[in-house]
Enzyme design. Structure first.
Site, PDB file in Angstrom:
ATOM      1  N   THR A  61       0.673  -1.540   0.081  1.00 53.52           N
ATOM      2  CA  THR A  61      -0.351   0.257  -0.194  1.00 53.52           C
ATOM      3  C   THR A  61       1.270   0.898  -0.219  1.00 53.52           C
ATOM      4  OG1 THR A  61      -0.703  -0.383   2.048  1.00 53.52           O
ATOM      5  CG2 THR A  61      -1.843  -0.712   1.666  1.00 53.52           C
ATOM      6  N   TYR A 124       1.548   1.880  -7.729  1.00 56.80           N
ATOM      7  CA  TYR A 124       0.722   0.909  -7.204  1.00 56.80           C
ATOM      8  C   TYR A 124      -0.607   1.153  -7.431  1.00 56.80           C
ATOM      9  CZ  TYR A 124      -3.438   0.989  -3.539  1.00 56.80           C
ATOM     10  OH  TYR A 124      -4.116   0.088  -2.850  1.00 56.80           O
ATOM     11  N   TRP A 149      -9.565   6.091   0.225  1.00 58.65           N
ATOM     12  CA  TRP A 149      -8.887   7.379   1.241  1.00 58.65           C
ATOM     13  C   TRP A 149      -9.044   6.264   2.825  1.00 58.65           C
ATOM     14  CZ3 TRP A 149     -10.003  13.323   0.141  1.00 58.65           C
ATOM     15  CH2 TRP A 149      -9.169  13.334  -1.460  1.00 58.65           C
TER      16      TRP A 149
HETATM   17  N1  LIG Z   1      -5.281   3.462   2.746  1.00 55.08           N
HETATM   18  C1  LIG Z   1      -6.098   3.134   1.663  1.00 55.08           C
HETATM   19  O1  LIG Z   1      -6.349   4.495   1.395  1.00 55.08           O
HETATM   20  C2  LIG Z   1      -6.436   2.374   1.052  1.00 55.08           C
HETATM   21  C3  LIG Z   1      -7.381   3.103  -0.611  1.00 55.08           C
HETATM   22  C4  LIG Z   1      -7.293   2.736  -1.054  1.00 55.08           C
HETATM   23  C5  LIG Z   1      -7.968   1.147  -1.789  1.00 55.08           C
HETATM   24  N2  LIG Z   1      -7.165   0.377  -0.282  1.00 55.08           N
HETATM   25  C6  LIG Z   1      -6.631  -1.009  -0.446  1.00 55.08           C
HETATM   26  O2  LIG Z   1      -7.550  -1.557   0.283  1.00 55.08           O
HETATM   27  C7  LIG Z   1      -6.843  -2.396   0.937  1.00 55.08           C
HETATM   28  C8  LIG Z   1      -6.548  -2.324   2.730  1.00 55.08           C
HETATM   29  O3  LIG Z   1      -5.903  -1.401   3.116  1.00 55.08           O
HETATM   30  P1  LIG Z   1      -4.893  -1.662   4.269  1.00 55.08           P
HETATM   31  O4  LIG Z   1      -5.402   0.430   3.801  1.00 55.08           O
HETATM   32  O5  LIG Z   1      -5.887  -1.849   5.976  1.00 55.08           O
HETATM   33  O6  LIG Z   1      -4.084  -1.369   4.404  1.00 55.08           O
HETATM   34  P2  LIG Z   1      -2.259  -1.687   5.176  1.00 55.08           P
HETATM   35  O7  LIG Z   1      -3.127  -0.960   6.559  1.00 55.08           O
HETATM   36  O8  LIG Z   1      -1.111  -0.397   4.736  1.00 55.08           O
HETATM   37  O9  LIG Z   1      -2.306  -2.810   6.028  1.00 55.08           O
HETATM   38  C9  LIG Z   1      -1.209  -4.071   4.325  1.00 55.08           C
HETATM   39  C10 LIG Z   1      -1.465  -4.636   4.841  1.00 55.08           C
HETATM   40  O10 LIG Z   1      -0.959  -5.745   3.889  1.00 55.08           O
HETATM   41  C11 LIG Z   1       0.119  -6.940   4.938  1.00 55.08           C
HETATM   42  N3  LIG Z   1       1.462  -6.273   3.437  1.00 55.08           N
HETATM   43  C12 LIG Z   1       2.246  -5.378   3.057  1.00 55.08           C
HETATM   44  N4  LIG Z   1       3.199  -6.709   2.297  1.00 55.08           N
HETATM   45  C13 LIG Z   1       2.927  -8.605   2.607  1.00 55.08           C
HETATM   46  C14 LIG Z   1       3.460  -8.919   2.433  1.00 55.08           C
HETATM   47  N5  LIG Z   1       4.128  -9.393   1.011  1.00 55.08           N
HETATM   48  N6  LIG Z   1       3.116 -10.640   2.747  1.00 55.08           N
HETATM   49  C15 LIG Z   1       1.962 -10.139   3.564  1.00 55.08           C
HETATM   50  N7  LIG Z   1       1.709  -9.301   4.137  1.00 55.08           N
HETATM   51  C16 LIG Z   1       1.457  -7.987   3.568  1.00 55.08           C
HETATM   52  C17 LIG Z   1       0.628  -5.540   6.159  1.00 55.08           C
HETATM   53  O11 LIG Z   1       1.125  -6.949   6.671  1.00 55.08           O
HETATM   54  P3  LIG Z   1       2.776  -5.592   7.897  1.00 55.08           P
HETATM   55  O12 LIG Z   1       1.785  -5.332   8.769  1.00 55.08           O
HETATM   56  O13 LIG Z   1       3.225  -7.271   7.671  1.00 55.08           O
HETATM   57  O14 LIG Z   1       3.228  -5.083   6.726  1.00 55.08           O
HETATM   58  C18 LIG Z   1      -0.633  -5.231   5.927  1.00 55.08           C
HETATM   59  O15 LIG Z   1      -1.062  -6.031   7.298  1.00 55.08           O
HETATM   60  C19 LIG Z   1      -5.899  -3.102  -0.017  1.00 55.08           C
HETATM   61  O16 LIG Z   1      -5.912  -3.657  -0.803  1.00 55.08           O
HETATM   62  C20 LIG Z   1      -5.550  -2.020   0.004  1.00 55.08           C
HETATM   63  O17 LIG Z   1      -5.118  -1.769  -1.464  1.00 55.08           O
HETATM   64  C21 LIG Z   1      -6.483   1.124   0.584  1.00 55.08           C
END
Ligand SMILES: NC(=O)c1ccc[n+]([C@@H]2O[C@H](COP(=O)([O-])OP(=O)(O)OC[C@H]3O[C@@H](n4cnc5c(N)ncnc54)[C@H](OP(=O)(O)O)[C@@H]3O)[C@@H](O)[C@H]2O)c1
Length: 296
Positions: A61, A124, A149
Site C-alpha cells: 500500500t 500502485y 482514502w
Molecule cells: N489505505 C488506503 O487509503 C486505501 C485506499 C484504497 C484501497 N486500499 C486497499 O484496501 C486494502 C486494505 O488496505 P489497508 O489500508 O488496510 O492496508 P494497510 O493498513 O497498509 O495494511 C496492509 C497489510 O498488508 C500486509 N502486507 C504487506 N506486504 C505483505 C506481504 N508481503 N505479505 C503479507 N502481507 C503483507 C501488511 O502486513 P505488515 O503489517 O506485516 O506490513 C499489512 O497488514 C488494500 O487492498 C489496499 O490496497 C487502501
C-alpha cells in the site's frame, strides 16, 4: 461459516477483527504465515483452513515507494492475488478482494462507476488493477471491492497523520485539488461481513459476482477532509491548526495521484442492500474510537 482473512495488522484486517460476528469462525493469516512475496504460502494456508470465504486484506500500500519497488508491488498486489484466487477456487471458497480508486486517471468530472475505463497514473494503481484481473480470472466466485482514502484508528492513514501534526503545528498546507471519498476501514469491514453470508454458498453463475465500488458517501478534497477532522476534534476542545489550501503541484510526491477518484457506490448498494455511510458521520465514529484510546 469459516472465514480466512489474509493479513492481520493492516487497517482492514484490524477492523475485521474488531467487527467480526461471533457466528463466523474467523482466522487471520498475517505475514509471518502468509508472506505474499513467497509463492505457495497463501495456497498452503487456504488448503489448511479450507474456508468458505477468503477476504484478502493484505496489500502493498506504499503508493510512493511502489514507483521504485514495482516488482514487489506487482508481486503482492498482482501475482499473489492470482494465487489466492486459484487456491480459494480449488477449495470451493469465495473471495473478497479489495482494490482502489487509484485504478482511475482522475480525468472524469463526476464519480466513477464500475464500467468506466481504468487508466492508473501510478505503479500502485497499476499493480492493484493487475490484482483485480487476477482475482476475477482466478476464481469465478469473486467480489472485488474498490475503496478509497481508507482510515481507521490504526496504522498509517490521513486522520492519524493530521492528529499527529496538529500537536506541534499551528498551520498545515494541505492539497485541495484532489477529490475522493474518505472511507472508514470499520465501515468497509462491516460491508465485507454483511455480504459474506450472501456470497457463501452462492453458485458461480450468479450475477452477483464481480466488481463493485464501496466508499464513504460524499466527496471532498484532502483539505476539506482535514478541515472536517479539526472541526470535529475542535468540538471536543482540541485546538486545530489553520489549513492552507495548496495545489498538488506545491506538494510534489514520487507517485502522481488522480485529481478526481470519487466512487459511485450505487451498484453495491443495489446488489447487496447495504448503504454506504456519509463520510462525516463515519469520521465522527472513528474519532470517537481514537478519543477513547482505541487507536494505535
Ligand atoms: N489505505 C488506503 O487509503 C486505501 C485506499 C484504497 C484501497 N486500499 C486497499 O484496501 C486494502 C486494505 O488496505 P489497508 O489500508 O488496510 O492496508 P494497510 O493498513 O497498509 O495494511 C496492509 C497489510 O498488508 C500486509 N502486507 C504487506 N506486504 C505483505 C506481504 N508481503 N505479505 C503479507 N502481507 C503483507 C501488511 O502486513 P505488515 O503489517 O506485516 O506490513 C499489512 O497488514 C488494500 O487492498 C489496499 O490496497 C487502501
Amino acid at each position: 461459516m469459516r472465514l480466512l482473512v489474509i493479513g492481520r495488522s493492516g487497517q482492514l484486517a484490524r477492523a475485521l477483527d474488531l467487527r467480526r460476528a461471533g457466528a463466523a469462525r474467523t482466522r487471520f493469516a498475517g505475514r509471518e504465515r502468509v508472506d505474499l512475496m513467497v509463492p505457495g504460502q497463501a495456497r498452503e494456508a487456504i488448503e489448511a483452513e479450507r474456508p468458505d470465504l477468503v477476504i484478502n486484506a493484505a496489500a502493498y500500500t506504499a503508493v510512493d515507494d511502489a514507483e521504485t519497488e514495482r516488482e514487489a508491488a506487482f508481486r503482492i498486489n498482482g501475482a499473489a492475488v492470482g494465487e489466492i484466487a486459484a487456491a480459494a477456487a480449488a477449495v470451493g471458497a469465495a473471495l473478497i478482494q479489495i482494490s482502489t480508486d487509484y485504478v482511475f486517471d482522475g480525468a472524469k468530472p463526476g464519480a466513477y462507476v464500475e464500467t468506466d475505463p481504468v487508466d492508473p497514473v501510478n505503479a500502485y494503481g497499476a499493480s492493484k488493477r493487475a490484482g483485480e484481473r487476477a482475482a476475477l480470472e482466478g476464481n469465478a466466485r469473486t467480489v472485488v471491492l474498490r475503496t478509497s482514502w481508507l482510515y481507521s484508528p490504526w496504522g498509517r492513514n490521513f486522520v492519524l497523520t493530521m492528529l499527529r501534526l496538529a500537536r506541534d503545528h499551528d498551520r498545515l498546507r494541505i492539497v485541495d485539488d484532489q477529490h475522493g471519498n474518505p472511507t472508514s476501514a470499520l465501515d468497509l469491514a462491516d460491508a465485507c461481513l454483511a455480504i459474506a453470508g450472501d456470497l457463501v454458498g452462492r453458485p458461480a453463475d450468479s450475477p452477483l459476482w464481480g466488481l463493485y465500488h464501496y466508499a464513504g458517501r460524499g466527496t471532498c478534497s484532502w483539505a476539506d477532509f482535514a478541515a472536517a477532522i479539526f472541526e470535529q476534534t475542535g468540538q471536543r476542545g482540541a485546538p486545530g491548526p489553520a489549513i492552507e489550501r495548496v495545489a498538488s503541484a506545491d506538494y510534489p510526491t514520487k507517485a502522481p495521484r488522480p485529481a478526481n477518484s470519487a466512487l459511485d457506490c450505487a451498484r453495491f448498494e443495489a446488489a447487496f442492500g447495504v448503504k454506504t455511510a456519509p463520510w462525516r458521520q463515519a469520521l465522527a465514529r472513528v474519532l470517537e474510537l481514537i478519543a477513547k484510546g482505541d487507536g494505535a
